[in-house]
Every structure is written in structure tokens, then in C-alpha cells.
Scaffold this motif. Structure first.
Motif, PDB file in Angstrom:
ATOM      1  N   GLU A 195       0.842  -1.214   0.000  1.00  0.00           N
ATOM      2  CA  GLU A 195       0.000   0.000   0.000  1.00  0.00           C
ATOM      3  C   GLU A 195       0.868   1.252   0.000  1.00  0.00           C
ATOM      4  OE1 GLU A 195      -2.992  -0.399   3.082  1.00  0.00           O
ATOM      5  OE2 GLU A 195      -4.256  -1.570   1.715  1.00  0.00           O
ATOM      6  N   LYS A 196       1.962   1.199   0.776  1.00  0.00           N
ATOM      7  CA  LYS A 196       2.829   2.372   0.873  1.00  0.00           C
ATOM      8  C   LYS A 196       3.614   2.593  -0.428  1.00  0.00           C
ATOM      9  CE  LYS A 196       6.482   4.217   3.782  1.00  0.00           C
ATOM     10  NZ  LYS A 196       7.415   3.865   4.824  1.00  0.00           N
ATOM     11  N   ILE A 197       4.199   1.525  -0.933  1.00  0.00           N
ATOM     12  CA  ILE A 197       5.118   1.704  -2.073  1.00  0.00           C
ATOM     13  C   ILE A 197       4.388   1.667  -3.421  1.00  0.00           C
ATOM     14  CG2 ILE A 197       7.084   0.655  -3.291  1.00  0.00           C
ATOM     15  CD1 ILE A 197       8.183  -0.094  -0.541  1.00  0.00           C
ATOM     16  N   ALA A 198       3.504   0.691  -3.591  1.00  0.00           N
ATOM     17  CA  ALA A 198       2.863   0.537  -4.905  1.00  0.00           C
ATOM     18  C   ALA A 198       1.568   1.351  -5.010  1.00  0.00           C
ATOM     19  CB  ALA A 198       2.586  -0.931  -5.175  1.00  0.00           C
ATOM     20  N   GLU A 199       1.130   1.851  -3.872  1.00  0.00           N
ATOM     21  CA  GLU A 199      -0.080   2.691  -3.826  1.00  0.00           C
ATOM     22  C   GLU A 199      -1.304   1.978  -4.403  1.00  0.00           C
ATOM     23  OE1 GLU A 199       0.832   6.617  -5.344  1.00  0.00           O
ATOM     24  OE2 GLU A 199       2.728   6.666  -4.256  1.00  0.00           O
ATOM     25  N   LEU A 208      10.228  -6.440  -2.958  1.00  0.00           N
ATOM     26  CA  LEU A 208      10.649  -6.391  -4.367  1.00  0.00           C
ATOM     27  C   LEU A 208       9.432  -6.229  -5.277  1.00  0.00           C
ATOM     28  CD1 LEU A 208      13.366  -9.220  -4.471  1.00  0.00           C
ATOM     29  CD2 LEU A 208      13.763  -6.766  -4.760  1.00  0.00           C
ATOM     30  N   LEU A 209       8.386  -6.977  -4.948  1.00  0.00           N
ATOM     31  CA  LEU A 209       7.168  -6.922  -5.762  1.00  0.00           C
ATOM     32  C   LEU A 209       6.554  -5.522  -5.719  1.00  0.00           C
ATOM     33  CD1 LEU A 209       4.994  -8.448  -7.377  1.00  0.00           C
ATOM     34  CD2 LEU A 209       3.903  -9.007  -5.219  1.00  0.00           C
ATOM     35  N   ALA A 210       6.502  -4.940  -4.517  1.00  0.00           N
ATOM     36  CA  ALA A 210       5.923  -3.607  -4.370  1.00  0.00           C
ATOM     37  C   ALA A 210       6.739  -2.592  -5.175  1.00  0.00           C
ATOM     38  CB  ALA A 210       5.890  -3.213  -2.896  1.00  0.00           C
ATOM     39  N   LEU A 211       8.062  -2.714  -5.083  1.00  0.00           N
ATOM     40  CA  LEU A 211       8.931  -1.789  -5.826  1.00  0.00           C
ATOM     41  C   LEU A 211       8.762  -1.985  -7.332  1.00  0.00           C
ATOM     42  CD1 LEU A 211      12.123  -2.197  -3.601  1.00  0.00           C
ATOM     43  CD2 LEU A 211      10.812  -0.078  -3.862  1.00  0.00           C
ATOM     44  N   PHE A 212       8.619  -3.245  -7.720  1.00  0.00           N
ATOM     45  CA  PHE A 212       8.449  -3.567  -9.148  1.00  0.00           C
ATOM     46  C   PHE A 212       7.157  -2.940  -9.679  1.00  0.00           C
ATOM     47  CE2 PHE A 212       6.625  -6.413 -12.383  1.00  0.00           C
ATOM     48  CZ  PHE A 212       7.648  -6.411 -13.323  1.00  0.00           C
ATOM     49  N   LEU A 269       6.307   5.249 -11.561  1.00  0.00           N
ATOM     50  CA  LEU A 269       6.571   6.132 -10.411  1.00  0.00           C
ATOM     51  C   LEU A 269       8.047   6.011 -10.001  1.00  0.00           C
ATOM     52  CD1 LEU A 269       3.348   5.246  -8.375  1.00  0.00           C
ATOM     53  CD2 LEU A 269       3.762   7.309  -9.726  1.00  0.00           C
ATOM     54  N   ARG A 270       8.539   7.042  -9.369  1.00  0.00           N
ATOM     55  CA  ARG A 270       9.961   7.078  -9.012  1.00  0.00           C
ATOM     56  C   ARG A 270      10.261   6.130  -7.836  1.00  0.00           C
ATOM     57  NH1 ARG A 270      13.360   9.654  -5.737  1.00  0.00           N
ATOM     58  NH2 ARG A 270      11.627  10.425  -4.511  1.00  0.00           N
ATOM     59  N   LEU A 271      11.385   5.413  -7.938  1.00  0.00           N
ATOM     60  CA  LEU A 271      11.769   4.519  -6.832  1.00  0.00           C
ATOM     61  C   LEU A 271      12.679   5.267  -5.867  1.00  0.00           C
ATOM     62  CD1 LEU A 271      12.685   0.999  -8.290  1.00  0.00           C
ATOM     63  CD2 LEU A 271      10.498   1.819  -7.452  1.00  0.00           C
ATOM     64  N   ASP A 272      12.491   5.011  -4.587  1.00  0.00           N
ATOM     65  CA  ASP A 272      13.338   5.629  -3.576  1.00  0.00           C
ATOM     66  C   ASP A 272      14.632   4.814  -3.488  1.00  0.00           C
ATOM     67  OD1 ASP A 272      14.535   6.523  -1.341  1.00  0.00           O
ATOM     68  OD2 ASP A 272      12.793   6.308  -0.012  1.00  0.00           O
ATOM     69  N   LYS A 273      15.734   5.427  -3.923  1.00  0.00           N
ATOM     70  CA  LYS A 273      17.011   4.688  -3.974  1.00  0.00           C
ATOM     71  C   LYS A 273      17.479   4.260  -2.582  1.00  0.00           C
ATOM     72  CE  LYS A 273      18.657   5.648  -8.442  1.00  0.00           C
ATOM     73  NZ  LYS A 273      18.778   6.967  -9.037  1.00  0.00           N
ATOM     74  N   LYS A 274      17.059   5.040  -1.577  1.00  0.00           N
ATOM     75  CA  LYS A 274      17.536   4.736  -0.221  1.00  0.00           C
ATOM     76  C   LYS A 274      17.082   3.350   0.229  1.00  0.00           C
ATOM     77  CE  LYS A 274      18.097   9.326   1.603  1.00  0.00           C
ATOM     78  NZ  LYS A 274      17.114  10.367   1.842  1.00  0.00           N
ATOM     79  N   ILE A 275      15.911   2.974  -0.230  1.00  0.00           N
ATOM     80  CA  ILE A 275      15.414   1.661   0.205  1.00  0.00           C
ATOM     81  C   ILE A 275      16.242   0.545  -0.446  1.00  0.00           C
ATOM     82  CG2 ILE A 275      13.533   1.254  -1.481  1.00  0.00           C
ATOM     83  CD1 ILE A 275      11.937   0.419   1.081  1.00  0.00           C
ATOM     84  N   ALA A 291      11.433   1.395   7.942  1.00  0.00           N
ATOM     85  CA  ALA A 291      10.214   0.781   8.487  1.00  0.00           C
ATOM     86  C   ALA A 291       9.851  -0.490   7.725  1.00  0.00           C
ATOM     87  CB  ALA A 291       9.070   1.776   8.415  1.00  0.00           C
ATOM     88  N   GLU A 292       9.960  -0.457   6.392  1.00  0.00           N
ATOM     89  CA  GLU A 292       9.536  -1.620   5.584  1.00  0.00           C
ATOM     90  C   GLU A 292      10.368  -2.854   5.895  1.00  0.00           C
ATOM     91  OE1 GLU A 292      10.495   1.301   4.499  1.00  0.00           O
ATOM     92  OE2 GLU A 292       9.196   2.077   2.910  1.00  0.00           O
TER      93      GLU A 292
END
Ligand code: G6P
Length: 599
Positions: A309-313, A407-411, A418-424, A560-561
Motif C-alpha cells: 500500500e505504501k510503495i505501490a499505492e 521487491l514486488l511492491a517496488l516492481f 513512479l519514481r523509486l526511492d534509492k535509499k530503500i 520501516a519496511e
């Protein structure tokens, strides 16, 4: 759930079958048995209890032969005793079967067979199959098995031999079975672990398939009699991976493997700050995700909800597979169903996937065991690559599931443009190091375990993404130490469990420094005011919570994730040490089985 091994070849058969059973013991261990064909007779040895009890039986020294089947049981129908142990015979003791699964219409079949004069001696559903095969036998075992299976409703993984034909017949519906291919020898097993030190070439049997296996050959048909060509798969797991490697228990070994196996989950999946997953998905079309799973995998799903929910919205719902399958769930065209399962063989999760597919929804899986039923059923998926997990209580699969969900959420986010947060991504790369830091605390955690090992109850509290960690921590403890433990959202504790707090109640807080921190501190004070004994998982630099808690496990701070991964490891160790100090065989907790292949 129940383990089967069968062998046809020239090796010394008794030790081979016993070793195979040992490797399958995590599937069930309330009774075990072996049946071997020699001199046109079936020799049967069965015993209540673990495989070590069966192995002590002197009768086994006197048997030899080239064909045999063996079974370790997790009771469904009929108490764990010698009579109910497998293999089971027909009346003439010329046919022997081992069975995983449940024959659902066994009462009706039993009545019918008894009317026809069959004497059924056990309380199991499985014995019925031996008598059915006997009923239809007229010189060809394969034909008799096909006819018998046409009468059977329910799930089965079956291996069947008789006294006169040099073959093993295997059949599958719902319960996993593989054929292992050797040189002048063949194996059958419910799981690759049983045969890995003999062969890495296997064929996965699918539902409603039957195979005739001889020393040199095999032939596979469906139950309608149509010949099927099957792919031979090469198993990547090594023999070392299914040994304890110097650890006292598989569970401890698997806890300690986590820093490494997470690297395997990540390997090749992040390149130039891009997530590489081979998924058959149009991410822009996903309106809603439903994750379905059982047990520990369900806890990973709850964490996945927060992450996705947070990453893939995208909104996510989480459902127990056993509930989802029977609820006639409302599934819409643009829903995505994710099934999570270590084994890929959990009966309820398989059924949930089938339910979703019947509604023509896209399905993907997050699975550890390559080639397992769920992995084959879904449209596409992500493998954990965690290596074999043998300890009944799941540990490394859980943390790898969380990594896979991330990984799935980021994918999905990336594919949506949408832009990926490199820090994660950076944090993911240093996660194995941080896990190692937690593992170093094992001795410290054991000291705390010593203090609390005789407690009768435990409460585990967490908030937000770490609430499922509280659930999982509590599950680990009850699974292997038999201490009653409950996981609760920390704030919700005021609405009930607080009534249980007194000076005898250990309360484990999962309390990383995130946006819930101050609230958790308040919850701790509420427990302390009632004399509850607080054990807290806190971050290294935290100088507040250590003043409230009686015992603390300091773990490195992370995003947090990823915090559920870092936090659960100390709770896995706490549960392990408590159980070990209580003298429990951690790898074989009572009544549990690694893979629940029945409903
Ligand atoms: C059993 C095991 C658990 C596991 C659950 C789901 O109950 O004892 O450790 O979490 O099944 O298994 P799966 O293979 O589907 O993840």
C-alpha cells in the motif's frame, strides 16, 4: 503432511528407505512403517512413534528386496498407533499402499467393501484404497489402481506395490509426489529432500496422473488412460542444505541462515537501481490486490499489505486461504491475487488459487519450493530461493517472503512509472549485515529465555507494520514451546488483554523507533503500572525504552519496511531458546506438520 518414499533398484533397501523417511520426518512423525517385497511376499514393519523407533526394530535386519515403500504419518483419521500406521494391506496381504491426503468418501466405501466381505482393520481412510485395489485386481496392478481411484473422492498421493509385479504404482490428486530417476533404479517421494542424496533428476506428478515405475523405466498417464510426456527437472538444492551443518536443530540453522538466504532472494533482482522480476502483469490495470496464505505466510501477507500500500499505492486485502476459498469472495476483473506459501503445497492455499482462477483473475505466487503445485497453478511468480526449510516452525521463509513482497511492491511502482526511492535499495543491500548483528545476540537472548521459560502465558505487542511481527513472535513461541502466547496490536491491548497483566505475565514489545514509538512507550507504561514483565525489542540507539523494560534486545535501526525482518529474528531466537531449554525437540513440535496438505 505425511511423508512417502518408495524405491525400486539394487541398493540396500532398508537403510535407504529409513534415511529417506528421516529426511521427511518434518512432514509427520506420529508413526512410521516400511513394506518390502521379497520372495513374492510383502514384509511389513510398522511402529508407533518417531522413525528412530521404527529403525530399532530387529525384524528390519532380516528383510531385503528390490522394491519397497515407506511412510511417516501425521494422523488425520484414526489415532497414532501401530495399526493405523502405514503401509496398509488388503485382506490377502498381497497389496500394500502408503497414502497422503484424505479419502473423503471413505465411510461409504468402507460400508460397501465390508458388505463385500473385506475385513478392514484400521481406523484410517487410507486402508480403504488397499481393499479397493484388491477388489479390482485381476492380474494387472495398474488397471486395478485406475479402477479404484475412479471410486475415490478426496486428495491422495499414493504409492502402491504388490507381491507379484516388479513395479511401484504412484498416483496423485492434491498431495505432492515426485519420481526420482536414477541409473537402474527409481525413487518416489512426497518431497525431494527424501531422495536428494541419490538423484537430482525428478519428475513432478500433476493432479490426476498415475505412473508405473520399474527399475529402468517409468510411464505416466492421466486417470483417463492418456499417455503423458513429462519434463525431467534438475533439482538445484544440495545435500548439505538438508543436513543440520553442526547446529543442534534445523530451526536454529535456518534462523542463522537468514543473512545469507536473503542475498539469494535479492540476487539478480536489482540492477542499476531497477527491479527485475519476470512477472506476467500489467501493473497499470491493478485496482486491488488480495493476498491469501496460511500460518506464518499469512503473517508475511499482513506485512506485505503495509509495504504494497505504501510503495505501490494499491489497496491490499489479506485473507486466510481457508476462509477465502469458502466465502465466494467478490473478485473483480482488475484484481490481482497473490498466494504466499513456503511449500507451495498447502491445501487451503492451493484451493484459494483455484477459486481465484475460476473467476479468471490474475494470480501470482511467492513460493519457496520450485515446481510445487501453487507455483505451477499461478500465472507467474517470485521464488524465494531460501533453500530447503526443514524446521517445522517457519523462519527463513518468512523473512525471504517479506523481502520478496518488498521487491514486488517496488516492481509494481516502477512499472507504473513512479519514481523509486534509492535509499530503500541501499538499505536492502546492507540488510544481511544488520541481520548478522541480531544473530550475534543469540546467547544474550538465551539468558532471557532462561528467566521466562516456565511462564504459562506470553503477550506480544506491536503496532503498524510490526503488529504482524507480534503475531508471528507469539506463533513461534506457541508452536515450539507449547506456552500460550497471543499477539495483539499494542493499543488494542487496553480493550481486553490488559485484564491478564500481573507480575507473572511477560509482555514482549516490538518497538522500533518509527512513528509509533511514543505511543508504544505509553503502552509500555500501562503494562508496567500493572507489574507486567516487559521484554522489548528496541533500536540500538534507543535510550528511553530500556528504562521501562525489564529486558531488552537491541537491534539495528532500519527502514520501516524492513524492520519486521530485523525484529522477528530476535523473537525467533527467543522462542527457539525457550523451547530448547524446556527440552522440547524443536524440529518436531507435537501435532504440527511442515506442510499441511489436507484441509
Ligand atoms: C504449517 C506450518 C507453518 C506454515 C503453514 C503454511 O502450519 O507448520 O510453519 O507457516 O503451514 O505453510 P506454507 O508452506 O503454505 O507457507
Amino acid at each position: 503432511m505425511c511423508g512417502i518414499i518408495g524405491y525400486i533398484g539394487n541398493k540396500n533397501i532398508v537403510p535407504l528407505l529409513l534415511n529417506g523417511l528421516k529426511k521427511l520426518e518434518y512432514r509427520g512423525y506420529d508413526s512410521a512403517g516400511i513394506c518390502i517385497v521379497s520372495n513374492n511376499r510383502l514384509h511389513l514393519v510398522k511402529k508407533k512413534g518417531e522413525i528412530s523407533q521404527l529403525a530399532k526394530n530387529p525384524e528390519l535386519n532380516e528383510i531385503n528386496g528390490n522394491i519397497g515403500i515407506a511412510h511417516t504419518r501425521w494422523a488425520t483419521h484414526g489415532e497414532p498407533n501401530k495399526i493405523n500406521a502405514h503401509p496398509h494391506f488388503d485382506c490377502k496381504k498381497e497389496i500394500a499402499i502408503v497414502h497422503n491426503g484424505i479419502i473423503e468418501n471413505y465411510h461409504a466405501l468402507k460400508e460397501l467393501l465390508e458388505k463385500e466381505g473385506h475385513k478392514i482393520v484400521s481406523d484410517t481412510d487410507s486402508e480403504i484404497v488397499a481393499h479397493l485395489v484388491e477388489k479390482f485386481y485381476s492380474g494387472n496392478l495398474e488397471n486395478a489402481v485406475i479402477k479404484a481411484l475412479k471410486c475415490v473422492e478426496g486428495a491422495f498421493g499414493l504409492a502402491i506395490i504388490n507381491n507379484s509385479e516388479e513395479k511401484i504404482i504412484v498416483a496423485r490428486r492434491g498431495s505432492p509426489l515426485i519420481i526420482g530417476i536414477g541409473k537402474n533404479e527409481m525413487f518416489v517421494a512426497s518431497d525431494v529432500a527424501a531422495i536428494l542424496n541419490h538423484t537430482k533428476k525428478v519428475i513432478y506428478l500433476h493432479d490426476n496422473e498415475i505412473a508405473v515405475i520399474t527399475k529402468q523405466d517409468y510411464s505416466i498417464k492421466n486417470l483417463e488412460g492418456k499417455q503423458i510426456d513429462k519434463k525431467i527437472c534438475e533439482i538445484k538444492w544440495t545435500v548439505d542444505q538438508i543436513e543440520k551443518g553442526g547446529f543442534k536443530h534445523f530451526m536454529l540453522k535456518e534462523i542463522f541462515e537468514q543473512s545469507n538466504v536473503i542475498k539469494n532472494t535479492l540476487r539478480g533482482r536489482i540492477k542499476d537501481s531497477k527491479i527485475k522480476l519476470t512477472l506476467n502483469l500489467n501493473t497499470n490495470l491493478i485496482n486491488r490486490i488480495i493476498i491469501t496464505a496460511c500460518g506464518t505466510s499469512w503473517h508475511a501477507a499482513l506485512i506485505g499489505k503495509h509495504i504494497i500500500e505504501k510503495i505501490a499505492e494499491i489497496p491490499v486485502e489479506v485473507d486466510y486461504a481457508s476462509e477465502f476459498r469458502y466465502r465466494n469472495p467478490i473478485i473483480k476483473e482488475n484484481d490481482l491475487i497473490i498466494a504466499i506459501s513456503q511449500s507451495g503445497e498447502t491445501a487451503d492455499t492451493i484451493a484459494a488459487v483455484k477459486e481465484a482462477k475460476s473467476k479468471r483473475t490474475k494470480t501470482i505466487s511467492i513460493i519457496n519450493v520450485v515446481g510445487s503445485t501453487i507455483a505451477r497453478e499461478v500465472d507467474s511468480g517470485v521464488y524465494l530461493h531460501a533453500g530447503p526449510e526443514i524446521g517445522v516452525a517457519s523462519t527463513k521463509a518468512f523473512t525471504c517472503q517479506i523481502v520478496s513482497l518488498l521487491l514486488l511492491a517496488l516492481f509494481i511502482r516502477q512499472e507504473k512509472g513512479l519514481r523509486l526511492d534509492k535509499k530503500i535499495l541501499q538499505e536492502l543491500s546492507i540488510l544481511p549485515k544488520k541481520i548478522k548483528q541480531v544473530l550475534k545476540k543469540s546467547d544474550e537472548i538465551r539468558k532471557v529465555a532462561e528467566k521466562f521459560k516456565d511462564s504459562k502465558n506470553f503477550l506480544y505487542l506491536g503496532r503498524g507494520i510490526n503488529f504482524p511481527v507480534a503475531l508471528e513472535g507469539a506463533l513461534k513461541l506457541k508452536e515450539i514451546s507449547y506456552i500460550h502466547a497471543e499477539g495483539y496490536p499494542a493499543a488494542e491491548m487496553k480493550h481486553g488483554p490488559i485484564a491478564l497483566i500481573d507480575e507473572n505475565m511477560p509482555v514482549v514489545f516490538v518497538s522500533p523507533k518509527d512513528h509509533t514509538y511514543e505511543k508504544i512507550l505509553n503502552n509500555m507504561e500501562e503494562i508496567k503500572a500493572r507489574k507486567g514483565r516487559i521484554i522489548a525489542v528496541i533500536n540500538e540507539e534507543d535510550e528511553k525504552l530500556n528504562k521501562v523494560a525489564e529486558d531488552i534486545f537491541r537491534v539495528p535501526k532500519t527502514r520501516a519496511e524492513l524492520s519486521p525482518i530485523i525484529n522477528i529474528i530476535s523473537l525467533q531466537l527467543l522462542a527457539y531458546h525457550i523451547a530448547d531449554l524446556k527440552g522440547i525437540d524443536v524440529d518436531k513440535p507435537r501435532n504440527l506438520a511442515k506442510s499441511v496438505t489436507v484441509e
